[in-house]
Scaffold this motif. Structure first.
Motif, PDB file in Angstrom:
ATOM      1  N   TYR A 280      -3.619  10.635  -1.862  1.00 57.47           N
ATOM      2  CA  TYR A 280      -3.535   9.492  -2.777  1.00 57.47           C
ATOM      3  C   TYR A 280      -3.323   8.248  -1.934  1.00 57.47           C
ATOM      4  CZ  TYR A 280      -1.658   6.336  -6.380  1.00 57.47           C
ATOM      5  OH  TYR A 280      -1.433   5.267  -7.220  1.00 57.47           O
TER       6      TYR A 280
ATOM      7  N   SER B  56      -3.579   3.954  -2.282  1.00 57.27           N
ATOM      8  CA  SER B  56      -3.773   2.899  -3.256  1.00 57.27           C
ATOM      9  C   SER B  56      -3.069   1.616  -2.818  1.00 57.27           C
ATOM     10  CB  SER B  56      -3.219   3.319  -4.618  1.00 57.27           C
ATOM     11  OG  SER B  56      -4.140   3.113  -5.643  1.00 57.27           O
TER      12      SER B  56
ATOM     13  N   VAL C 253     -11.197   3.204 -11.179  1.00 59.43           N
ATOM     14  CA  VAL C 253     -10.988   4.595 -10.767  1.00 59.43           C
ATOM     15  C   VAL C 253     -11.405   5.520 -11.900  1.00 59.43           C
ATOM     16  CG1 VAL C 253      -9.290   6.318 -10.073  1.00 59.43           C
ATOM     17  CG2 VAL C 253      -9.131   3.986  -9.184  1.00 59.43           C
TER      18      VAL C 253
ATOM     19  N   ARG D 265      -9.017   8.687  -3.851  1.00 58.14           N
ATOM     20  CA  ARG D 265      -8.501   9.957  -4.345  1.00 58.14           C
ATOM     21  C   ARG D 265      -9.325  11.055  -3.686  1.00 58.14           C
ATOM     22  NH1 ARG D 265      -5.881   6.268  -5.609  1.00 58.14           N
ATOM     23  NH2 ARG D 265      -5.198   5.628  -7.706  1.00 58.14           N
TER      24      ARG D 265
ATOM     25  N   ASP E 224      -3.746  -6.205  -6.503  1.00 58.77           N
ATOM     26  CA  ASP E 224      -5.170  -6.479  -6.334  1.00 58.77           C
ATOM     27  C   ASP E 224      -5.397  -7.917  -5.880  1.00 58.77           C
ATOM     28  OD1 ASP E 224      -6.254  -3.969  -6.967  1.00 58.77           O
ATOM     29  OD2 ASP E 224      -5.964  -4.344  -9.098  1.00 58.77           O
TER      30      ASP E 224
ATOM     31  N   GLN F 273       0.815  -1.207   0.000  1.00 57.17           N
ATOM     32  CA  GLN F 273       0.000   0.000   0.000  1.00 57.17           C
ATOM     33  C   GLN F 273       0.851   1.260   0.000  1.00 57.17           C
ATOM     34  OE1 GLN F 273      -3.853  -1.185   2.588  1.00 57.17           O
ATOM     35  NE2 GLN F 273      -1.995  -0.927   3.761  1.00 57.17           N
TER      36      GLN F 273
ATOM     37  N   ASP G 201     -11.359  -1.591  -7.275  1.00 56.26           N
ATOM     38  CA  ASP G 201     -10.322  -1.997  -8.224  1.00 56.26           C
ATOM     39  C   ASP G 201      -9.754  -0.775  -8.922  1.00 56.26           C
ATOM     40  OD1 ASP G 201     -10.692  -4.814  -7.794  1.00 56.26           O
ATOM     41  OD2 ASP G 201     -12.540  -4.657  -8.986  1.00 56.26           O
ATOM     42  N   LYS G 202      -8.450  -0.829  -9.218  1.00 60.52           N
ATOM     43  CA  LYS G 202      -7.790   0.315  -9.836  1.00 60.52           C
ATOM     44  C   LYS G 202      -8.376   0.627 -11.206  1.00 60.52           C
ATOM     45  CE  LYS G 202      -3.223   2.318 -10.511  1.00 60.52           C
ATOM     46  NZ  LYS G 202      -1.763   2.120 -10.369  1.00 60.52           N
ATOM     47  N   LYS G 203      -8.808  -0.403 -11.930  1.00 56.11           N
ATOM     48  CA  LYS G 203      -9.377  -0.175 -13.258  1.00 56.11           C
ATOM     49  C   LYS G 203     -10.703   0.576 -13.196  1.00 56.11           C
ATOM     50  CE  LYS G 203     -11.546  -4.763 -13.351  1.00 56.11           C
ATOM     51  NZ  LYS G 203     -12.913  -4.248 -13.121  1.00 56.11           N
TER      52      LYS G 203
ATOM     53  N   ARG H 157      -9.930   0.042  -1.996  1.00 56.63           N
ATOM     54  CA  ARG H 157      -8.475  -0.075  -2.038  1.00 56.63           C
ATOM     55  C   ARG H 157      -7.813   1.103  -2.739  1.00 56.63           C
ATOM     56  NH1 ARG H 157      -7.371  -6.528  -3.129  1.00 56.63           N
ATOM     57  NH2 ARG H 157      -8.675  -7.267  -1.430  1.00 56.63           N
ATOM     58  N   HIS H 158      -8.629   1.971  -3.329  1.00 60.88           N
ATOM     59  CA  HIS H 158      -8.066   3.117  -4.043  1.00 60.88           C
ATOM     60  C   HIS H 158      -8.895   4.353  -3.713  1.00 60.88           C
ATOM     61  CE1 HIS H 158      -5.730   0.232  -6.438  1.00 60.88           C
ATOM     62  NE2 HIS H 158      -6.838  -0.473  -6.445  1.00 60.88           N
TER      63      HIS H 158
END
Length: 359
Positions: A238, A240, A315, A275, A244, A216, A311-313, A272-273
């Motif tokens: 930030y 993140s 964001v 902003r 994953d 992390q 999931d980062k995808k 998990r992410h």
């Protein structure tokens, strides 16, 4: 001193040179200390479905060694429970120090289903940390440490009915590094300076028969500028998980609460992410100058935006939640005091009353 010319033929009239003077200083420590006690009181309510309150205190004992060792302990009770103790021990004048801490915590989060309150998720956790650090530069410190956590998560009935268990036990071990840089001129109502904190850690999480790993990054930047009685404070955050791993149970962050998406329930957005960005304006209304003591009063407002994704995808800045607040702030003898109202773009709102040092 400028050297004066002396006429050897008329030494009787020559000016006398100043003689050295001895000055003795007798310095006494402050009348209070070496122990320092602070208090905290918070209240939050949306006058519909939930309210929260916290009462707490902290105690800092200084001068435990000739080099400035300190012992710091806090406790809070109310909607949530928190107890911690921490030891800071400098290694002579090397600029390095040892640190160790232990804490017990109970966190209560509201579980929302289809925007409706459907129970509470209660987490009980114990944590122990051992580390070493460097702080020879007063504005910067760096700590490297190892941490062990063990805990239990109690699920609301609506989740327990859909799962084969109603509670979840877990253990987590990890290593981390944290760096802090701080030039704020005031902890609660700064008028100038910057503050930056970054944490990178790696944990191994075990729950049921599963094992997961999480790496992390948690970075926050604050900057403050003032023009007369007007101050502007900006924050960028930030957070993140760099991997994953679906079994990394603890790799999550959260948003919600006063100046943290004001109006939304505390920690109501998690993932998990994360902003987040905010701009806080304060106007120094009254100095309340009593000579040696000043207790200024502030009028403030904030604009905030952010969200959390699993999931980062996923964001997407098009999904950002917007929020704002207005507040009165007072730098009271017991610490910062706030009366505030916050509202988010989703229609959530809350009133806040807060008193005391942020431990």
């Amino acid at each position: 001193l400028r050297e004066l010319p002396v006429d050897a033929s008329n030494t009787a009239n020559a000016p006398s040179l100043p003689q050295p003077v001895e000055l003795d200083l007798d310095v006494d420590e402050k009348e209070w200390g070496p122990g320092y006690l602070d208090f905290k009181l918070t209240f939050e309510d949306n006058f519909e479905s939930f309210s929260r309150y916290q009462i707490g205190a902290s105690y800092r004992l200084t001068n435990l060694s000739p080099y400035g060792a300190e012992w710091f302990s806090t406790f809070e009770f109310g909607t949530e429970k928190y107890l911690s103790t921490e030891l800071y021990w400098p290694i002579k004048t090397s600029g390095f120090f040892l640190t160790g801490s232990a804490q017990l915590e109970r966190v209560v989060d509201e579980y929302l289903r289809n925007v409706e309150l459907s129970g509470q998720v209660i987490t009980d956790e114990a944590q122990v940390l051992l580390g070493a650090g460097w702080d020879s530069w007063d504005r910067l410190d760096v700590i490297v440490g190892a941490v062990h956590r063990t805990g239990r998560i109690d699920l609301p009935a609506v989740l327990a009915e859909a799962l084969p268990f109603s509670n979840l036990d877990y253990d987590s071990d990890g290593l981390g590094i944290i760096a802090n840089y701080d030039t704020f001129d005031h902890a609660s109502f700064p008028s100038k300076g910057v503050k930056f904190q970054v944490l990178v850690d790696r944990t191994r999480d075990q729950w049921l028969e599963f094992t997961g790993y999480a790496t992390q990054v948690d970075a926050t930047f604050n900057g403050v500028a003032s023009f007369g009685p007007n101050s502007f404070r900006g924050q960028l955050r930030y957070q993140s998980a760099l991997n994953d791993d679906p079994f990394a149970l603890l790799g999550t962050f959260s948003l919600g609460g006063f100046l943290n998406l004001s109006g939304t329930q505390r920690n109501s957005l998690s993932g998990r992410h994360v902003r987040f960005a905010s701009l806080v304006y304060t106007y120094r209304m009254l100095e309340n100058d009593f000579g040696a003591i000043r207790l200024p009063l502030y009028l403030g407002a904030s604009l905030e935006t952010g969200n959390a994704w699993a999931d980062k995808k996923d964001v997407d800045f098009g999904d950002l939640v917007e929020a704002s607040s207005v507040f009165l702030g007072w730098d009271s003898p017991l610490g910062p005091a706030y009366l505030a109202y916050g509202r988010s773009s989703g229609g959530d709102d809350s009133f806040y009353a807060y008193l005391g040092i942020v431990f």
